[in-house]
Write a protein that holds these residues in place. Structure first.
Motif, PDB file in Angstrom:
ATOM      1  N   VAL A   1      58.477  83.746 100.094  1.00  0.00           N
ATOM      2  CA  VAL A   1      59.322  85.450 100.895  1.00  0.00           C
ATOM      3  C   VAL A   1      58.399  86.293 100.335  1.00  0.00           C
ATOM      4  CG1 VAL A   1      60.758  87.172 100.134  1.00  0.00           C
ATOM      5  CG2 VAL A   1      61.725  85.614 100.129  1.00  0.00           C
ATOM      6  N   ASP A   2      57.345  86.087  99.122  1.00  0.00           N
ATOM      7  CA  ASP A   2      56.130  86.674  99.191  1.00  0.00           C
ATOM      8  C   ASP A   2      55.177  86.025 100.278  1.00  0.00           C
ATOM      9  OD1 ASP A   2      57.516  87.470  96.843  1.00  0.00           O
ATOM     10  OD2 ASP A   2      56.166  86.653  95.576  1.00  0.00           O
ATOM     11  N   PHE A   3      55.148  85.386 100.394  1.00  0.00           N
ATOM     12  CA  PHE A   3      54.640  84.663 101.325  1.00  0.00           C
ATOM     13  C   PHE A   3      54.380  85.543 103.089  1.00  0.00           C
ATOM     14  CE2 PHE A   3      53.508  82.213 105.181  1.00  0.00           C
ATOM     15  CZ  PHE A   3      52.400  82.004 105.622  1.00  0.00           C
ATOM     16  N   LEU A   4      55.658  85.328 103.599  1.00  0.00           N
ATOM     17  CA  LEU A   4      55.355  85.816 104.915  1.00  0.00           C
ATOM     18  C   LEU A   4      55.791  87.927 104.224  1.00  0.00           C
ATOM     19  CD1 LEU A   4      59.669  84.769 104.964  1.00  0.00           C
ATOM     20  CD2 LEU A   4      56.862  84.836 106.201  1.00  0.00           C
TER      21      LEU A   4
ATOM     22  N   ALA B   1      69.963  84.673  98.327  1.00  0.00           N
ATOM     23  CA  ALA B   1      70.268  86.118  98.373  1.00  0.00           C
ATOM     24  C   ALA B   1      70.953  86.896  97.513  1.00  0.00           C
ATOM     25  CB  ALA B   1      71.764  86.089  99.574  1.00  0.00           C
ATOM     26  N   ALA B   2      70.891  85.829  96.711  1.00  0.00           N
ATOM     27  CA  ALA B   2      72.186  86.164  95.068  1.00  0.00           C
ATOM     28  C   ALA B   2      70.589  86.462  93.970  1.00  0.00           C
ATOM     29  CB  ALA B   2      72.623  85.385  94.139  1.00  0.00           C
ATOM     30  N   THR B   3      69.477  85.855  94.559  1.00  0.00           N
ATOM     31  CA  THR B   3      68.298  86.187  93.392  1.00  0.00           C
ATOM     32  C   THR B   3      67.266  87.007  93.801  1.00  0.00           C
ATOM     33  OG1 THR B   3      68.081  84.100  94.288  1.00  0.00           O
ATOM     34  CG2 THR B   3      68.913  83.930  91.870  1.00  0.00           C
ATOM     35  N   ASN B   4      66.878  86.874  94.825  1.00  0.00           N
ATOM     36  CA  ASN B   4      66.005  87.382  95.420  1.00  0.00           C
ATOM     37  C   ASN B   4      66.782  89.063  96.517  1.00  0.00           C
ATOM     38  OD1 ASN B   4      63.721  88.626  97.479  1.00  0.00           O
ATOM     39  ND2 ASN B   4      62.744  86.856  96.709  1.00  0.00           N
ATOM     40  N   PRO B   5      65.719  90.516  96.655  1.00  0.00           N
ATOM     41  CA  PRO B   5      66.360  91.539  96.732  1.00  0.00           C
ATOM     42  C   PRO B   5      66.142  91.695  98.100  1.00  0.00           C
ATOM     43  CG  PRO B   5      64.556  92.185  94.845  1.00  0.00           C
ATOM     44  CD  PRO B   5      65.299  90.538  95.105  1.00  0.00           C
TER      45      PRO B   5
END
Length: 237
Positions: free
Chosen positions: A95-98, A125-129
């Motif tokens: 996600v950070d890469f994106l 989904a439960a651990t990244n906002p």
């Protein structure tokens, strides 16, 4: 529609990603693809490409990148060596890469996953906002931990803050229809936006055309357009 391999650094090591992007310069909405227990193979790469055809920059991280080849020499499956805490790190790095890529709309990122990857879609989904949509396909073992995690994905459902579309096979044993009822009751209790769909006569991995014994055309032809419609409504609107 360019497709390519990329690497990102996570926890001091390189993790490979398979990626595909739509034609044009973007920026594009993006979808992370969590591969099934079979790994980052033909089926998953095909899903990444299909998402790009639908207008998404899609990336599938290799969730097995931490597993040394010698560990599998005795026939054990790579999934036996996974750890939820490390998997969360890997998915967050993706996600950070994106979010830091100039061709991506950083506030329009979704996740889709299949089989064990469906479980990871829920966990992520439960651990990244930063997810705006989640689509688990027949994700099993959501009520169980993997590795030394303190809590199962089910117990972390309070952290899910994006809409979820969850696809189930009617005759699947894991997740079963009873599992579906448990998962749906929890999301309802927590007030989480969700849409659970069951496909008559379909079993596990019903979307995977690379497994003819499991592929169920009627379910696949219904579930995929519904998935794109769902992603479009939350990532393109």
């Amino acid at each position: 529609m360019p497709s390519f391999w990329e690497t990102v650094e996570v926890d001091g090591r390189e993790m490979d990603l398979y990626a595909s992007v739509p034609d044009g310069s973007g920026p594009f909405p993006a979808v992370v693809v969590a591969h099934p227990a079979s790994g980052l193979g033909e089926f998953t790469q095909g899903i990444v490409n299909r998402l790009a055809e639908a207008g998404y920059a899609a990336v599938a991280p290799n969730r097995f990148h931490r597993v040394p080849a010698e560990a599998l020499s005795d026939g054990r499956a790579a999934g036996q060596f996974l750890n939820d805490l490390e998997t969360v790190e890997d998915m967050n790095a993706t996600v950070d890469f994106l979010r830091n890529h100039p061709a991506i709309q950083e506030n329009r990122i979704g996740i889709i996953g299949f089989c064990s990857g469906g479980r990871i879609a829920w966990l992520s989904a439960a651990t990244n906002p930063h997810y705006q949509a989640a689509v688990p396909f027949y994700g099993g073992n959501i009520m169980a931990t993997v590795g030394n995690a303190a809590a199962a994905p089910f117990a972390l459902a309070e952290g899910i803050n994006c809409p979820m579309l969850f696809h189930f096979g009617e005759v699947d044993a894991n997740p079963s229809q009873q599992d579906m009822q448990t998962l749906e009751a929890e999301l309802t209790r927590l007030g989480k936006q969700h849409d659970f769909r069951t496909y008559p006569g379909a079993g596990h991995a019903f979307l995977d055309h690379s497994q003819p014994a499991r592929y169920q055309e009627a379910a696949a032809r219904a579930a995929w357009p519904a998935t794109i419609e769902f992603l479009d409504s939350h990532l393109k609107s």
